[in-house]
Design a protein around this motif. Sequence first.
Motif, PDB file in Angstrom:
ATOM      1  N   THR A  24       0.877  -1.148  -0.121  1.00  0.00           N
ATOM      2  CA  THR A  24      -0.096  -0.170   0.109  1.00  0.00           C
ATOM      3  C   THR A  24       0.722   1.232  -0.082  1.00  0.00           C
ATOM      4  O   THR A  24       0.425   2.255  -0.586  1.00  0.00           O
ATOM      5  N   THR A  25       1.766   1.193   0.819  1.00  0.00           N
ATOM      6  CA  THR A  25       2.861   2.379   1.021  1.00  0.00           C
ATOM      7  C   THR A  25       3.527   2.739  -0.735  1.00  0.00           C
ATOM      8  O   THR A  25       3.533   3.852  -0.843  1.00  0.00           O
ATOM      9  N   LYS A  26       3.860   1.624  -1.182  1.00  0.00           N
ATOM     10  CA  LYS A  26       4.561   1.812  -2.496  1.00  0.00           C
ATOM     11  C   LYS A  26       3.406   2.346  -3.567  1.00  0.00           C
ATOM     12  O   LYS A  26       3.882   3.166  -4.125  1.00  0.00           O
ATOM     13  N   ARG A  27       2.401   1.751  -3.604  1.00  0.00           N
ATOM     14  CA  ARG A  27       1.262   2.223  -4.217  1.00  0.00           C
ATOM     15  C   ARG A  27       0.972   3.699  -3.999  1.00  0.00           C
ATOM     16  O   ARG A  27       0.840   4.629  -4.861  1.00  0.00           O
ATOM     17  N   THR A  28       1.088   3.890  -2.971  1.00  0.00           N
ATOM     18  CA  THR A  28       0.594   5.540  -2.471  1.00  0.00           C
ATOM     19  C   THR A  28       1.857   6.510  -2.935  1.00  0.00           C
ATOM     20  O   THR A  28       1.592   7.703  -3.468  1.00  0.00           O
ATOM     21  N   VAL A  29       3.081   6.065  -2.744  1.00  0.00           N
ATOM     22  CA  VAL A  29       3.958   6.626  -3.376  1.00  0.00           C
ATOM     23  C   VAL A  29       4.237   7.026  -4.798  1.00  0.00           C
ATOM     24  O   VAL A  29       4.419   7.992  -5.398  1.00  0.00           O
ATOM     25  N   GLN A  30       3.570   5.811  -5.480  1.00  0.00           N
ATOM     26  CA  GLN A  30       3.481   6.146  -6.865  1.00  0.00           C
ATOM     27  C   GLN A  30       2.232   7.039  -7.202  1.00  0.00           C
ATOM     28  O   GLN A  30       2.530   7.951  -8.144  1.00  0.00           O
ATOM     29  N   ASN A  31       1.426   7.014  -6.584  1.00  0.00           N
ATOM     30  CA  ASN A  31       0.231   8.062  -6.785  1.00  0.00           C
ATOM     31  C   ASN A  31       0.622   9.433  -6.290  1.00  0.00           C
ATOM     32  O   ASN A  31       0.379  10.307  -7.094  1.00  0.00           O
ATOM     33  N   LYS A  71     -18.666  27.390  -6.438  1.00  0.00           N
ATOM     34  CA  LYS A  71     -19.281  28.689  -5.891  1.00  0.00           C
ATOM     35  C   LYS A  71     -18.451  29.166  -4.830  1.00  0.00           C
ATOM     36  O   LYS A  71     -18.095  30.470  -4.920  1.00  0.00           O
ATOM     37  N   LYS A  72     -17.824  28.450  -4.065  1.00  0.00           N
ATOM     38  CA  LYS A  72     -16.611  28.753  -3.133  1.00  0.00           C
ATOM     39  C   LYS A  72     -15.627  28.011  -2.933  1.00  0.00           C
ATOM     40  O   LYS A  72     -15.555  26.775  -3.447  1.00  0.00           O
ATOM     41  N   HIS A  73     -14.393  28.090  -2.430  1.00  0.00           N
ATOM     42  CA  HIS A  73     -13.199  27.459  -2.382  1.00  0.00           C
ATOM     43  C   HIS A  73     -13.531  26.230  -1.577  1.00  0.00           C
ATOM     44  O   HIS A  73     -13.069  25.225  -1.990  1.00  0.00           O
ATOM     45  N   PRO A  74     -14.406  26.199  -0.370  1.00  0.00           N
ATOM     46  CA  PRO A  74     -14.303  24.890   0.397  1.00  0.00           C
ATOM     47  C   PRO A  74     -15.176  23.785  -0.627  1.00  0.00           C
ATOM     48  O   PRO A  74     -14.705  22.570  -0.321  1.00  0.00           O
ATOM     49  N   TYR A  75     -16.124  24.251  -1.487  1.00  0.00           N
ATOM     50  CA  TYR A  75     -16.962  23.121  -2.413  1.00  0.00           C
ATOM     51  C   TYR A  75     -15.711  22.485  -3.317  1.00  0.00           C
ATOM     52  O   TYR A  75     -15.613  21.312  -3.471  1.00  0.00           O
ATOM     53  N   LEU A  76     -14.837  23.258  -3.824  1.00  0.00           N
ATOM     54  CA  LEU A  76     -13.790  22.918  -4.662  1.00  0.00           C
ATOM     55  C   LEU A  76     -12.710  22.089  -4.054  1.00  0.00           C
ATOM     56  O   LEU A  76     -12.464  21.054  -4.325  1.00  0.00           O
ATOM     57  N   TYR A  77     -12.448  22.576  -2.617  1.00  0.00           N
ATOM     58  CA  TYR A  77     -11.445  21.548  -1.994  1.00  0.00           C
ATOM     59  C   TYR A  77     -12.146  20.308  -1.504  1.00  0.00           C
ATOM     60  O   TYR A  77     -11.478  19.221  -1.592  1.00  0.00           O
ATOM     61  N   ALA A  78     -13.390  20.317  -1.326  1.00  0.00           N
ATOM     62  CA  ALA A  78     -14.166  19.009  -0.897  1.00  0.00           C
ATOM     63  C   ALA A  78     -14.024  18.020  -1.951  1.00  0.00           C
ATOM     64  O   ALA A  78     -13.688  16.811  -1.925  1.00  0.00           O
ATOM     65  N   GLU A  79     -14.040  18.438  -3.252  1.00  0.00           N
ATOM     66  CA  GLU A  79     -14.029  17.812  -4.668  1.00  0.00           C
ATOM     67  C   GLU A  79     -12.601  16.999  -4.688  1.00  0.00           C
ATOM     68  O   GLU A  79     -12.432  15.911  -4.898  1.00  0.00           O
ATOM     69  N   ILE A  80     -11.740  18.005  -4.352  1.00  0.00           N
ATOM     70  CA  ILE A  80     -10.139  17.606  -4.626  1.00  0.00           C
ATOM     71  C   ILE A  80      -9.895  16.560  -3.600  1.00  0.00           C
ATOM     72  O   ILE A  80      -9.277  15.502  -3.722  1.00  0.00           O
ATOM     73  N   ARG A  81     -10.283  16.959  -2.306  1.00  0.00           N
ATOM     74  CA  ARG A  81      -9.874  16.027  -1.173  1.00  0.00           C
ATOM     75  C   ARG A  81     -10.498  14.635  -1.179  1.00  0.00           C
ATOM     76  O   ARG A  81      -9.861  13.571  -1.087  1.00  0.00           O
ATOM     77  N   GLU A  82     -11.727  14.324  -1.903  1.00  0.00           N
ATOM     78  CA  GLU A  82     -12.288  13.208  -2.131  1.00  0.00           C
ATOM     79  C   GLU A  82     -11.443  12.471  -3.231  1.00  0.00           C
ATOM     80  O   GLU A  82     -11.324  11.156  -2.960  1.00  0.00           O
ATOM     81  N   GLU A  83     -10.868  12.999  -4.055  1.00  0.00           N
ATOM     82  CA  GLU A  83     -10.196  12.441  -5.197  1.00  0.00           C
ATOM     83  C   GLU A  83      -8.667  11.899  -4.622  1.00  0.00           C
ATOM     84  O   GLU A  83      -8.273  10.971  -4.890  1.00  0.00           O
ATOM     85  N   LEU A  84      -8.331  12.986  -3.476  1.00  0.00           N
ATOM     86  CA  LEU A  84      -7.048  12.485  -3.244  1.00  0.00           C
ATOM     87  C   LEU A  84      -7.183  11.155  -2.077  1.00  0.00           C
ATOM     88  O   LEU A  84      -6.249  10.618  -2.063  1.00  0.00           O
ATOM     89  N   GLU A  85      -8.107  11.347  -1.342  1.00  0.00           N
ATOM     90  CA  GLU A  85      -8.555  10.311  -0.245  1.00  0.00           C
ATOM     91  C   GLU A  85      -8.391   8.918  -1.017  1.00  0.00           C
ATOM     92  O   GLU A  85      -8.122   7.767  -0.503  1.00  0.00           O
ATOM     93  N   GLU A  86      -9.214   8.775  -2.216  1.00  0.00           N
ATOM     94  CA  GLU A  86      -9.127   7.729  -3.007  1.00  0.00           C
ATOM     95  C   GLU A  86      -7.856   7.057  -3.358  1.00  0.00           C
ATOM     96  O   GLU A  86      -7.676   5.863  -3.572  1.00  0.00           O
ATOM     97  N   LEU A  87      -6.879   8.186  -3.577  1.00  0.00           N
ATOM     98  CA  LEU A  87      -5.456   7.429  -4.042  1.00  0.00           C
ATOM     99  C   LEU A  87      -4.701   7.454  -2.594  1.00  0.00           C
ATOM    100  O   LEU A  87      -3.426   6.937  -2.800  1.00  0.00           O
ATOM    101  N   GLY A  88      -5.140   7.156  -1.428  1.00  0.00           N
ATOM    102  CA  GLY A  88      -4.501   7.273  -0.494  1.00  0.00           C
ATOM    103  C   GLY A  88      -3.665   8.517   0.087  1.00  0.00           C
ATOM    104  O   GLY A  88      -2.683   8.325   0.834  1.00  0.00           O
ATOM    105  N   LEU A  89      -3.792   9.643  -0.336  1.00  0.00           N
ATOM    106  CA  LEU A  89      -3.206  10.600  -0.119  1.00  0.00           C
ATOM    107  C   LEU A  89      -3.786  11.843   0.809  1.00  0.00           C
ATOM    108  O   LEU A  89      -5.193  11.887   0.784  1.00  0.00           O
TER     109      LEU A  89
END
Length: 144
Positions: A24-31, A71-89
Amino acid sequence: MKYPQVILPLRNTLNRYCLRNYATTKRTVQNLKNYPQVKLGDGKLLYLLISIYMHGETLFSRTVVQGGRAKKHPYLYAEIREELEELGLCSKVLGGGMMNINAKSQEMTIDGKCNTFGRADHHLTKEILLGTPEYKNFKITVGK
């Protein structure tokens, strides 16, 4: 005094073999390495300057620029954070602002601030953008 001599090697062994999943760590580093440094659209949009890293490894982070229509920065960050969490970041927002991108004339304006996350370092954003092949020929203006 004998307890630390016994516990320390045991703890190191557990950390190495049981507590951490190296696949998992190796995959996360690649991500982390393969994650795009810049993701933007065209036109007027909000952007965030984000530090991404593996959980608990903040010394080995990358700074990325992400933008989109929201509309606002927090909405944008919520989308980005969701994508990053799927990658383990994990991520930390360094600030935000606004961009006006004109792809036809290859001009871009960076300015403004985010009320939630604070003002991003627009000059650092400009350096990151000029370092990517897609935006290296753009004329980038940094506002106040």
